[in-house]
Design a protein around this motif. Sequence first.
Motif, mmCIF file in Angstrom:
data_model
loop_
_atom_site.group_PDB
_atom_site.id
_atom_site.type_symbol
_atom_site.label_atom_id
_atom_site.label_comp_id
_atom_site.label_asym_id
_atom_site.label_seq_id
_atom_site.Cartn_x
_atom_site.Cartn_y
_atom_site.Cartn_z
ATOM 1 N N TYR A 10 31.483 -21.503 6.636
ATOM 2 C CA TYR A 10 30.151 -20.481 6.918
ATOM 3 C C TYR A 10 30.494 -19.289 5.652
ATOM 4 C CZ TYR A 10 30.739 -22.345 11.376
ATOM 5 O OH TYR A 10 31.220 -22.826 12.520
ATOM 6 N N THR A 12 27.300 -16.575 3.462
ATOM 7 C CA THR A 12 26.566 -16.176 2.938
ATOM 8 C C THR A 12 25.161 -17.235 2.035
ATOM 9 O OG1 THR A 12 27.135 -13.706 3.898
ATOM 10 C CG2 THR A 12 24.813 -14.028 2.466
ATOM 11 N N HIS A 17 26.439 -19.067 -6.738
ATOM 12 C CA HIS A 17 27.500 -18.664 -8.329
ATOM 13 C C HIS A 17 28.664 -19.983 -8.057
ATOM 14 C CE1 HIS A 17 30.448 -16.296 -6.104
ATOM 15 N NE2 HIS A 17 29.692 -15.847 -5.776
ATOM 16 N N GLY A 19 31.957 -19.604 -7.664
ATOM 17 C CA GLY A 19 32.725 -19.367 -7.008
ATOM 18 C C GLY A 19 32.443 -19.983 -5.966
ATOM 19 N N SER A 39 24.485 -17.939 6.475
ATOM 20 C CA SER A 39 25.076 -16.552 7.636
ATOM 21 C C SER A 39 22.914 -16.369 7.079
ATOM 22 C CB SER A 39 25.122 -15.863 6.417
ATOM 23 O OG SER A 39 26.859 -15.416 6.479
ATOM 24 N N TRP A 77 29.106 -14.134 14.946
ATOM 25 C CA TRP A 77 30.400 -14.190 15.047
ATOM 26 C C TRP A 77 30.560 -15.286 15.793
ATOM 27 C CZ3 TRP A 77 32.169 -12.721 10.717
ATOM 28 C CH2 TRP A 77 31.834 -11.539 10.642
ATOM 29 N N ILE A 94 37.746 -21.926 4.838
ATOM 30 C CA ILE A 94 37.609 -20.210 4.533
ATOM 31 C C ILE A 94 37.870 -20.061 3.354
ATOM 32 C CG2 ILE A 94 37.885 -18.648 6.222
ATOM 33 C CD1 ILE A 94 35.212 -17.810 6.213
ATOM 34 N N GLY A 95 37.032 -19.498 2.619
ATOM 35 C CA GLY A 95 37.845 -18.398 1.408
ATOM 36 C C GLY A 95 39.113 -17.566 2.188
ATOM 37 N N TRP A 98 39.364 -14.086 3.952
ATOM 38 C CA TRP A 98 39.719 -14.582 5.563
ATOM 39 C C TRP A 98 40.853 -14.204 5.897
ATOM 40 C CZ3 TRP A 98 35.353 -11.948 8.165
ATOM 41 C CH2 TRP A 98 34.022 -11.896 7.454
ATOM 42 N N ALA A 115 42.110 -20.078 -1.488
ATOM 43 C CA ALA A 115 41.775 -18.887 -2.388
ATOM 44 C C ALA A 115 41.016 -18.855 -3.258
ATOM 45 C CB ALA A 115 42.850 -19.456 -3.290
ATOM 46 N N THR A 117 38.290 -18.487 -5.987
ATOM 47 C CA THR A 117 37.570 -18.330 -8.007
ATOM 48 C C THR A 117 37.922 -16.807 -7.753
ATOM 49 O OG1 THR A 117 36.285 -20.203 -6.994
ATOM 50 C CG2 THR A 117 36.283 -19.001 -9.519
HETATM 51 N N1 C2G Z 1 33.875 -17.653 -2.273
HETATM 52 C C1 C2G Z 1 35.081 -17.609 -2.977
HETATM 53 N N2 C2G Z 1 35.115 -17.155 -4.242
HETATM 54 C C2 C2G Z 1 34.185 -16.272 -4.435
HETATM 55 C C3 C2G Z 1 33.843 -15.629 -4.334
HETATM 56 C C4 C2G Z 1 33.392 -16.577 -2.577
HETATM 57 O O1 C2G Z 1 35.457 -19.131 -2.493
HETATM 58 N N3 C2G Z 1 34.745 -15.878 -6.113
HETATM 59 C C5 C2G Z 1 34.354 -17.825 -0.829
HETATM 60 C C6 C2G Z 1 34.486 -16.839 -0.109
HETATM 61 O O2 C2G Z 1 35.762 -16.375 0.446
HETATM 62 C C7 C2G Z 1 34.024 -17.792 1.001
HETATM 63 C C8 C2G Z 1 32.791 -18.533 0.498
HETATM 64 O O3 C2G Z 1 32.840 -18.299 -0.645
HETATM 65 O O4 C2G Z 1 34.713 -18.228 1.687
HETATM 66 C C9 C2G Z 1 30.958 -17.480 1.056
HETATM 67 O O5 C2G Z 1 31.353 -16.896 0.568
HETATM 68 P P1 C2G Z 1 30.517 -15.497 0.743
HETATM 69 O O6 C2G Z 1 28.931 -16.078 0.453
HETATM 70 O O7 C2G Z 1 31.026 -14.070 0.712
HETATM 71 O O8 C2G Z 1 30.815 -15.302 2.313
HETATM 72 P P2 C2G Z 1 30.745 -14.317 3.575
HETATM 73 O O9 C2G Z 1 30.458 -13.216 3.729
HETATM 74 O O10 C2G Z 1 32.449 -13.833 3.079
HETATM 75 O O11 C2G Z 1 30.815 -14.676 4.502
HETATM 76 O O12 C2G Z 1 32.004 -16.252 9.155
HETATM 77 C C10 C2G Z 1 32.566 -15.558 7.784
HETATM 78 C C11 C2G Z 1 31.346 -15.522 7.590
HETATM 79 O O13 C2G Z 1 30.195 -15.538 7.325
HETATM 80 C C12 C2G Z 1 31.711 -14.859 5.932
#
Ligand code: C2G
Length: 155
Positions: A10, A12, A17, A19, A39, A77, A94-95, A98, A115, A117
Amino acid sequence: MENKKTIITYGTFDMFHIGHLKLLQRLKEFGDELIVAVSTDEFNELKGKKTLIPYEQRAEIVSNIKCVNKVIPENSWDQKIEDVEQYNIDIFAIGDDWEGKFDFLEKYCEVVYLARTKNVSTTKLKKSLSNFLSIPKEDILNAFTIIEQLKKDFE
Ligand code: C2G
């Protein structure tokens, strides 16, 4: 396909990018099918997250990423358990920003936190964009004039 493994995540995914891409690519390595719940704009408001790119475009970008098989909207949620059951999810991932927040899903599927990026985030991208845009136009023009002059001097 026999015992196909399905993963769900899940997010946004604003200003898509590297990451985001690396996360999705790593997720796909866990199995055969990757579902991404993007989202919606309304849900981002609930999350207190301001996005630059509207949901339709964020969803279209994510659904065109090679390793993504399906995109669904993330409206609340509370939809994760229902999604895990409806799509026969084997792994929720998920990253690690969370970490621990979704352990309740362990009753329904494997839960993995990956982890993030380093050194890239939508917030950082927005900041550098606004820094660049805040440079007075005359300074940018002066810089170009100086560069042009330097090029002439070195001709
Ligand atoms: N992410 C990543 N590395 C980054 C930036 C983001 O691995 N440099 C990962 C985040 O950890 C997440 C995914 O990319 O797993 C999407 O990041 P966001 O768009 O910021 O998502 P978020 O707003 O955290 O939404 O119900 C869960 C939420 O909707 C998560």
